[in-house]
Design a protein around this motif. Structure first.
Motif, PDB file in Angstrom:
ATOM      1  N   PHE A  45      13.336 -24.447  14.545  1.00 34.63           N
ATOM      2  CA  PHE A  45      14.537 -24.371  13.719  1.00 34.63           C
ATOM      3  C   PHE A  45      15.487 -25.544  13.922  1.00 34.63           C
ATOM      4  O   PHE A  45      16.275 -25.860  13.036  1.00 34.63           O
ATOM      5  N   PRO A 204      22.220 -12.884  10.163  1.00 36.86           N
ATOM      6  CA  PRO A 204      22.074 -14.337  10.204  1.00 36.86           C
ATOM      7  C   PRO A 204      21.012 -14.855   9.236  1.00 36.86           C
ATOM      8  O   PRO A 204      19.890 -14.357   9.194  1.00 36.86           O
ATOM      9  N   TYR A 205      21.396 -15.851   8.435  1.00 35.41           N
ATOM     10  CA  TYR A 205      20.469 -16.679   7.672  1.00 35.41           C
ATOM     11  C   TYR A 205      19.624 -15.901   6.662  1.00 35.41           C
ATOM     12  O   TYR A 205      18.463 -16.253   6.415  1.00 35.41           O
ATOM     13  N   ASP A 207      19.097 -14.183   2.668  1.00 37.87           N
ATOM     14  CA  ASP A 207      19.534 -14.364   1.285  1.00 37.87           C
ATOM     15  C   ASP A 207      20.440 -13.204   0.893  1.00 37.87           C
ATOM     16  O   ASP A 207      20.440 -12.143   1.523  1.00 37.87           O
ATOM     17  N   THR A 237      26.054 -15.113   9.081  1.00 41.45           N
ATOM     18  CA  THR A 237      25.974 -16.432   9.698  1.00 41.45           C
ATOM     19  C   THR A 237      25.127 -17.345   8.829  1.00 41.45           C
ATOM     20  O   THR A 237      24.040 -16.940   8.380  1.00 41.45           O
ATOM     21  N   HIS A 238      25.626 -18.541   8.579  1.00 44.88           N
ATOM     22  CA  HIS A 238      24.870 -19.535   7.797  1.00 44.88           C
ATOM     23  C   HIS A 238      25.106 -20.923   8.358  1.00 44.88           C
ATOM     24  O   HIS A 238      26.194 -21.219   8.873  1.00 44.88           O
ATOM     25  N   ALA A 239      24.111 -21.770   8.239  1.00 43.25           N
ATOM     26  CA  ALA A 239      24.289 -23.177   8.577  1.00 43.25           C
ATOM     27  C   ALA A 239      25.250 -23.814   7.587  1.00 43.25           C
ATOM     28  O   ALA A 239      25.294 -23.452   6.405  1.00 43.25           O
ATOM     29  N   LEU A 263      18.628 -26.994   1.979  1.00 46.36           N
ATOM     30  CA  LEU A 263      19.859 -26.446   2.547  1.00 46.36           C
ATOM     31  C   LEU A 263      20.748 -25.850   1.461  1.00 46.36           C
ATOM     32  O   LEU A 263      21.411 -24.833   1.679  1.00 46.36           O
ATOM     33  N   GLY A 266      19.370 -22.319   1.023  1.00 49.66           N
ATOM     34  CA  GLY A 266      19.400 -21.338   2.106  1.00 49.66           C
ATOM     35  C   GLY A 266      20.577 -21.408   3.037  1.00 49.66           C
ATOM     36  O   GLY A 266      20.629 -20.666   4.024  1.00 49.66           O
ATOM     37  N   ALA A 267      21.559 -22.291   2.763  1.00 49.26           N
ATOM     38  CA  ALA A 267      22.682 -22.456   3.684  1.00 49.26           C
ATOM     39  C   ALA A 267      23.970 -22.626   2.889  1.00 49.26           C
ATOM     40  O   ALA A 267      23.964 -22.681   1.657  1.00 49.26           O
ATOM     41  N   GLN A 294      27.453 -22.329  11.154  1.00 50.29           N
ATOM     42  CA  GLN A 294      26.766 -23.050  12.223  1.00 50.29           C
ATOM     43  C   GLN A 294      26.920 -24.548  12.000  1.00 50.29           C
ATOM     44  O   GLN A 294      26.547 -25.085  10.958  1.00 50.29           O
ATOM     45  N   GLN A 296      25.792 -28.177  13.107  1.00 48.67           N
ATOM     46  CA  GLN A 296      24.602 -28.734  13.752  1.00 48.67           C
ATOM     47  C   GLN A 296      24.913 -29.963  14.598  1.00 48.67           C
ATOM     48  O   GLN A 296      24.445 -30.075  15.726  1.00 48.67           O
TER      49      GLN A 296
END
Length: 316
Positions: A45, A204-205, A207, A237-239, A263, A266-267, A294, A296
């Motif tokens: 990941f 977390p993460y 859809d 939670t999402h990036a 991204l 999905g983020a 999140q 990075q």
């Protein structure tokens, strides 16, 4: 809508790096700052860090230092692993962080999932059923210790942990205890444990359609237990990958294993306007009251400022 910054120091960060991000998040207007509790980076990941320096962080030592170095941020682990610590000692550490921060701790806890880090540092890694059994019993012990009146003792005889006439000290600053966050994508044990113990349920993460079904499930489980479903705050939670233009987005996407196109799907990724719209969709569809973003690249403080200036004011 509360918006929290979330970082994973095991990617490669000294405490000074984490502190710099926390203070920048506080200055930018974030509501909280949360840390992953891991001792090894998952290369599936997170992008490789050759050499892995400086090495892992102990989340509770770091939170204790951050409690003294910040003043407004909610702080916590997302999530501390029940496999890493004995529950009574974890209750002591968490109570002290809550005291140090004057009541700013949120206690995120989970069953643990990353097998390789357990082997790397000699931590037992039981099968899934036992890990969830231990998590549930740890919550019984931790909340039991915190809720025991001063001057009384706490005794627990369980399948995995036995405490005999514990003085149940120290107490956390918040009474009866800090809010408990339980999260994960498991469809059965995690939501059942959350319906019993959690003040917040974090996904977390996922859809948005899957998240809607999971949030509805926990509301039903709360009702089964005779608990008001509104007592459990839904969160996600999402990036985060936010940029003013394509060039900035591409540069920030380079810190991830996926490109900006993936991204965006999905983020929480895109321009500030795009991200505001995505957060609005999540809030409308799922009813989330709290969002963890999140971050990075811990050196990229400009992204924090951008989110603080152009996203946060529009989603609260």
């Amino acid at each position: 809508m509360d918006v929290m910054a979330f970082v994973e120091p095991q990617v490669g960060a000294h405490f000074d790096d984490v502190l710099r991000v926390a203070r920048s998040a506080e200055d930018a207007g974030f509501d909280g700052f949360f840390l992953a509790d891991h001792f090894l980076k998952n290369e599936e990941f997170l992008k490789p860090n050759p050499g892995g320096l400086p090495g892992p962080t102990d989340v509770w030592l770091t939170l204790a230092a951050l409690a003294q170095a910040t003043s407004t941020l909610t702080l916590g682990p997302l999530m501390t692993s029940a496999t890493f610590r004995m529950p009574a000692l974890l209750a002591i550490a968490a109570a002290q962080v809550d005291q140090m921060s004057r009541g700013r701790l949120r206690m995120g806890i989970g069953a643990g999932w990353y097998e390789e880090e357990h082997h790397a540092y000699g931590v037992p890694f039981p099968p899934p059923r036992e890990r969830f059994d231990r998590l549930e019993e740890q919550l019984e012990v931790i909340t039991g210790l915190w809720e025991t009146p001063v001057g009384k003792t706490f005794t627990h005889v369980g399948a995995h942990y036995t405490l005999t006439e514990s003085p149940a000290l120290p107490k956390p600053h918040q009474q009866p205890h800090p809010p408990i966050i339980i999260g994960g994508i498991g469809p059965r044990r995690t939501p059942r444990i959350a319906a019993r113990f959690a003040d917040e349920y974090n996904l977390p993460y996922l859809d948005v359609d899957t998240a809607c079904a999971r949030f509805e499930n926990i509301r039903s489980l709360c009702t089964e237990l005779g608990r008001d479903p509104d007592e459990v705050v839904p969160s996600a939670t999402h990036a985060a990958c936010v940029g003013r233009d394509d060039e900035e987005l591409d540069r920030r996407a380079a810190a991830f294993s996926a490109g900006i196109d993936a991204l965006r799907i999905g983020a929480m990724a895109g321009t500030p306007t795009e991200v505001v719209d995505k957060i609005g969709l999540w809030k409308e569809r799922t009813g989330i009251q709290r969002l963890y973003l999140q971050l990075q690249d811990l050196r990229d403080l400009d992204q924090l400022d951008l989110i603080g200036a152009e996203v946060l004011p529009q989603v609260r």
